[in-house]
Design a protein around this motif. Sequence first.
Motif, mmCIF file in Angstrom:
data_model
loop_
_atom_site.group_PDB
_atom_site.id
_atom_site.type_symbol
_atom_site.label_atom_id
_atom_site.label_comp_id
_atom_site.label_asym_id
_atom_site.label_seq_id
_atom_site.Cartn_x
_atom_site.Cartn_y
_atom_site.Cartn_z
ATOM 1 N N PRO A 148 12.183 19.275 25.694
ATOM 2 C CA PRO A 148 11.255 18.133 25.810
ATOM 3 C C PRO A 148 10.895 17.472 24.478
ATOM 4 O O PRO A 148 10.579 16.286 24.442
ATOM 5 N N TYR A 159 1.508 13.306 25.390
ATOM 6 C CA TYR A 159 2.828 13.730 25.866
ATOM 7 C C TYR A 159 3.001 15.243 25.725
ATOM 8 O O TYR A 159 3.387 15.933 26.684
ATOM 9 N N VAL A 160 2.711 15.765 24.547
ATOM 10 C CA VAL A 160 2.953 17.201 24.335
ATOM 11 C C VAL A 160 1.985 18.062 25.129
ATOM 12 O O VAL A 160 2.255 19.240 25.377
ATOM 13 N N GLN A 165 1.596 17.966 28.132
ATOM 14 C CA GLN A 165 2.292 18.308 29.373
ATOM 15 C C GLN A 165 3.110 19.590 29.251
ATOM 16 O O GLN A 165 3.527 20.157 30.259
ATOM 17 N N PHE A 166 3.325 20.059 28.019
ATOM 18 C CA PHE A 166 4.164 21.230 27.795
ATOM 19 C C PHE A 166 3.382 22.280 26.990
ATOM 20 O O PHE A 166 3.670 22.524 25.816
ATOM 21 N N HIS A 178 3.403 25.363 26.911
ATOM 22 C CA HIS A 178 4.177 26.500 26.425
ATOM 23 C C HIS A 178 5.104 26.127 25.270
ATOM 24 O O HIS A 178 5.656 27.009 24.608
ATOM 25 N N LEU A 179 5.274 24.837 25.000
ATOM 26 C CA LEU A 179 6.191 24.398 23.943
ATOM 27 C C LEU A 179 5.516 23.543 22.875
ATOM 28 O O LEU A 179 6.091 23.324 21.808
ATOM 29 N N ARG A 180 4.314 23.060 23.156
ATOM 30 C CA ARG A 180 3.740 22.041 22.277
ATOM 31 C C ARG A 180 3.396 22.558 20.880
ATOM 32 O O ARG A 180 3.296 21.777 19.937
ATOM 33 N N HIS A 214 0.289 23.606 33.831
ATOM 34 C CA HIS A 214 0.933 24.850 34.232
ATOM 35 C C HIS A 214 -0.091 25.865 34.705
ATOM 36 O O HIS A 214 -0.857 26.402 33.913
#
Length: 494
Positions: free
Chosen positions: A142, A153-154, A156-157, A159-161, A490
Amino acid sequence: MLGARGGWQALRRCPSSIFSSSSSSFSSSSSSLPREQRVPAARLRVRQALGAREAAGEVQVQGWVRSVRSQKEVLFLHINDGSSLESLQVVADPSMDSRDLTFGSAVEVRGKLVKSPHKMQNVELKAESIRVVGPCDALSFPLKAKERHPLEYVRQFPHLRCRSNALGALLRIRSEATAAIHSFFQDNGYVHIHTPIITSNDCEGAGELFQIETSNETQESAEKNRFFNVPAFLTVSGQLHLEVMAGAFTHVFTFGPTFRAENSQSRRHLAEFYMVEAELSFTESLQDITQVMEDLFKTATSAVFSRCPRDVELFHKYIAPAQKGRLEQMLKNKFVTISYNEAVEILKQASQTFAFKPEWGCDLQREHEKYLVQHCGEVPVFVINYPYDLKPFYMRDNEDGPQRTVAAVDLLVPGIGELCGGSLREERLPFLESRLQRLGLSDAYQWYLDLRKFGSVPHGGFGMGFERYLQYILGVDNIKDVIPFPRFPHSCLL
């Protein structure tokens, strides 16, 4: 962990003493020596490598690829391991390129630090071998190379942001601010107390509590046979427990998670957040409390600016361009203090129309707080001496009828509103007994009355929302962008 300068000096002076035995497992397609015969390389963090002032011997750096650029005669990589905002440039032979060497992949690079011809950095890593530890599908990842992703935007993630520049910078700032707050209290003689997370009291009295039950309890059985024998909740504040400790240690503090069951998804509210709280014994002045608040704020902020300037600069450059100047000016000046009475008069005389009409005896709304800060010159403002009926039972009665007030204080800051709240505590047994009786709380707080029977002293304290503090100094609009894990979307990370 060694600092950049300390680690580099150790590398130069005592190379054999700091080599990591695990580094001998480094695998390289460009090395023909058997693994057990290779000379172990000193493992450096990216921050340490960037802090080097001159070339050195064999080193190993591990991290994630931030950019890949393969040319005919040279391969350029930038890798980052989270220790700094800046990435380390790696130069390598194009033969070391592979299809797994992509943005986001995890790598181990072994080589030598050499002087860089570029003015932007002192050294670069001349790779002798590159091993892809964990490949990354750059197309489906992403986060994209060379893109400045908005915080929305970040989010939304979750676990990755943390791999984005903004969130990486935020988490380093958060770590440094945590250390600075602990240092402030320890340097000033406070004892750190771990207050309970599970408790039976509602310190704030607002009823916004998360109740705890075991997962296999039905409502009917829970009422008959509770795990704790009494209703138990996630804490909204460690204050009452700190007051217990303040009866034995004159200065105490806690810094931990607190929980509010206010059902709001606004940009200002969190269900779980961290609170810095302190209690001071042998103090009869509200000014003593406000002075500690101000000193804590200024000391912690100065430390953050000093220890991670590039991370702070990222926010002040791209997210809140005017915030740096405002904060630097704020650090130089005393905070303003006004009474609740003065605040209400200022609001009544304001030229603007408020959604909530300001009246004596009513709580200040966020629109009121913002106006008061603007009226006072966009500097932090202490509002003191609130109406008696607005505040919890433990706040000290000022005995100043007919408009009866308590010795309470809120610290208002630009753009946020309330950042800290505190008060002198009611140490006089008859006053406290009378108020608890009127509220029907005498039995529940008998232990609290005991504190006033045995060696009671004048005391007070305050609490500061840690996320709101970060939100203010960085100029972030949404408080959910200063926590490691936002709740949306999530469910597994709730």
